[in-house]
Design an enzyme around this catalytic site. Structure first.
Site, PDB file in Angstrom:
ATOM      1  N   HIS A 121     -69.499  13.532  19.966  1.00  0.00           N
ATOM      2  CA  HIS A 121     -68.395  13.832  19.054  1.00  0.00           C
ATOM      3  C   HIS A 121     -67.372  12.704  19.169  1.00  0.00           C
ATOM      4  CE1 HIS A 121     -64.800  15.992  17.592  1.00  0.00           C
ATOM      5  NE2 HIS A 121     -65.615  16.871  17.037  1.00  0.00           N
ATOM      6  N   ASP A 198     -68.432  16.929  28.019  1.00  0.00           N
ATOM      7  CA  ASP A 198     -67.844  17.602  26.871  1.00  0.00           C
ATOM      8  C   ASP A 198     -68.598  18.912  26.691  1.00  0.00           C
ATOM      9  OD1 ASP A 198     -67.252  18.601  24.370  1.00  0.00           O
ATOM     10  OD2 ASP A 198     -67.610  16.734  23.285  1.00  0.00           O
ATOM     11  N   GLN A 201     -69.402  22.791  22.986  1.00  0.00           N
ATOM     12  CA  GLN A 201     -70.448  23.577  22.343  1.00  0.00           C
ATOM     13  C   GLN A 201     -71.326  24.324  23.343  1.00  0.00           C
ATOM     14  OE1 GLN A 201     -70.472  24.040  19.168  1.00  0.00           O
ATOM     15  NE2 GLN A 201     -68.935  22.492  18.671  1.00  0.00           N
ATOM     16  N   LYS A 224     -63.574  27.930  20.055  1.00  0.00           N
ATOM     17  CA  LYS A 224     -65.003  28.057  19.758  1.00  0.00           C
ATOM     18  C   LYS A 224     -65.646  29.213  20.520  1.00  0.00           C
ATOM     19  CE  LYS A 224     -65.160  23.045  19.100  1.00  0.00           C
ATOM     20  NZ  LYS A 224     -65.042  23.044  17.642  1.00  0.00           N
ATOM     21  N   CYS A 364     -67.620  14.948  12.638  1.00  0.00           N
ATOM     22  CA  CYS A 364     -66.958  14.120  13.657  1.00  0.00           C
ATOM     23  C   CYS A 364     -67.978  13.432  14.552  1.00  0.00           C
ATOM     24  CB  CYS A 364     -65.998  14.952  14.492  1.00  0.00           C
ATOM     25  SG  CYS A 364     -64.633  15.660  13.548  1.00  0.00           S
TER      26      CYS A 364
END
Length: 409
Positions: A121, A198, A201, A224, A364
């Site tokens: 991302h 990261d 997700q 999220k 993104c």
């Protein structure tokens, strides 16, 4: 599969869009909020609203207990050793920038290397680009396999003794790929590099254990995972955080301020300048309670089943190209695709006319779009409230779009 009644926990889903029952398939961008979270935020503002760590009055004490109680829930959620390792941020982007601006600025020198992948991302690309430019370091990329997975052999080729930081997403927001973070971390540590993950997700969908992963930093966002927007988390190993300087100054992060110099509070508060995101943290704590009641293992299993079902149903749609691993066991509940002859934005518009919300664009992830040789894609992402019937509605919508644009052409 999870109980279909879970959908009723999310009041926003009980509506029609353009005359059709809403099918929400954009949770990778932001998930919907269960009533439990909405009630927790409302309760905070109704009965506890005050600043934290400052006043000695009752409301101040209640707010502080709620805020720090949420931090303990996050600690347990990711299995960190201590709440000192849990920093509240505005989201994943802020957390990754904090690592780059604090740890990176102090530890990366000219000639050093930073390693990421093509699937990242923008939030996990630009901070490292800026750091590399500022310090005279080199930003290297791990090439992806043809199916959008990462080969550990290529990881070993790219990470060297000059590598200081390896920053990789746990789960791709485009390909759905679940990356082997534990194995990559072992390779990074063998070369003396720190591992930044990261987890935007991943944390909402699979059980995250930072102790087992042994990563040095792990970032994720509340919006999220059923929590409000504007709240996120940076986990960092205590020994690293203790030696890092804050990047925001003033307010709650100070210990003593003199005319010429100041000192900072201990962890975790030295990184939380100003009035913190109190209601957001309360909402995040409530979201964690909700997800743990369902069970992260059950959520992961549910999404794998939905992904497998969708991949099978998509075979019935002629001209559909799917990106990422075709084995549902290798991906999370994210499926990105293009329909031949239909621009993703047009496709998303037709689906929206039928009450189906998907994302369209570059997500993104422009370097990944270039690697895929496309300008943009459409994306369906699943969460706890989605069902096989939602997938069926999506397939019907894709067929409708194909027929519509065939007639137009």
């Amino acid at each position: 599969m999870l109980d279909k009644d879970i959908r009723n926990h999310f009041p926003i889903l009980n509506q029609e869009v353009n005359g059709h029952p809403l099918v929400y398939l954009d949770s990778a961008a932001t998930s919907q909020k269960p009533q439990q979270v909405i009630d927790a935020i409302s309760h905070y503002y109704t009965y506890e609203n005050s600043n934290v760590h400052r006043g000695v009055h009752t409301l101040g004490n209640r707010a502080t207990e709620a805020y720090e109680g949420a931090r303990e829930k996050v600690r347990r959620f990711v299995n960190a050793k201590s709440t000192e390792e849990i920093i509240f941020t505005r989201g994943t982007t802020t957390a990754l920038n904090l690592v780059a601006q604090s740890y990176g600025q102090a530890n990366v020198q000219e000639g050093d290397e930073i390693v990421i992948t093509h699937m990242e991302h923008h939030s996990n690309i630009i901070p490292w680009q800026q750091l590399a430019r500022a310090k005279g370091a080199t930003l290297n990329y791990i090439e992806l396999e043809s199916d959008g997975t990462i080969s550990l052999d290529k990881v070993r080729e790219v990470i060297t003794d000059r590598t200081k930081i390896v920053a990789i997403m746990h789960v791709s927001n485009v390909l759905g790929t679940i990356n082997p973070i534990q194995e990559i971390t072992e390779i990074a540590h063998a070369h003396g590099a720190v591992m930044v993950v990261d987890g935007a997700q991943a944390a909402p969908h699979i059980k995250v254990d930072v102790e087992a992963l042994d990563c040095d930093f792990y970032a994720f966002s509340g919006n999220k995972m059923g929590a409000p927007t504007g709240i996120g988390v940076l986990y960092g190993k205590k020994r690293l955080l203790e030696n890092m300087e804050p990047v925001e100054f003033g307010g709650e992060m100070i210990d003593f301020v003199g005319l010429q110099e100041s000192t900072w509070k201990e962890l975790p508060w030295k990184f939380e300048g100003g009035t913190p995101i109190i209601a957001g943290a309360v909402g995040l704590g409530a979201a964690i309670d909700y997800l743990e009641e369902i069970g992260l293992d059950n959520i992961e299993r549910h999404e794998h089943e939905l992904a497998a079902y969708a991949l099978e149903r998509f075979k019935d749609v002629e001209g559909l190209t799917i990106y990422g691993p075709m084995n549902a066991d290798e991906r999370a509940g994210v499926i990105t695709f293009n329909l031949e002859g239909v621009h993703p934005h047009d496709l998303a518009t037709v689906l929206d006319m039928n009450g189906i919300a998907v994302r369209a664009g570059h997500h993104c992830a422009q370097p990944l779009m270039k690697w895929l040789d496309v300008s943009s894609t459409a994306r369906a992402s699943f969460y706890v409230y989605n069902t096989k019937e939602d997938v069926d509605r999506l397939v019907d919508g894709l067929r409708t779009a194909k027929e519509y644009f065939s007639d137009v052409i």
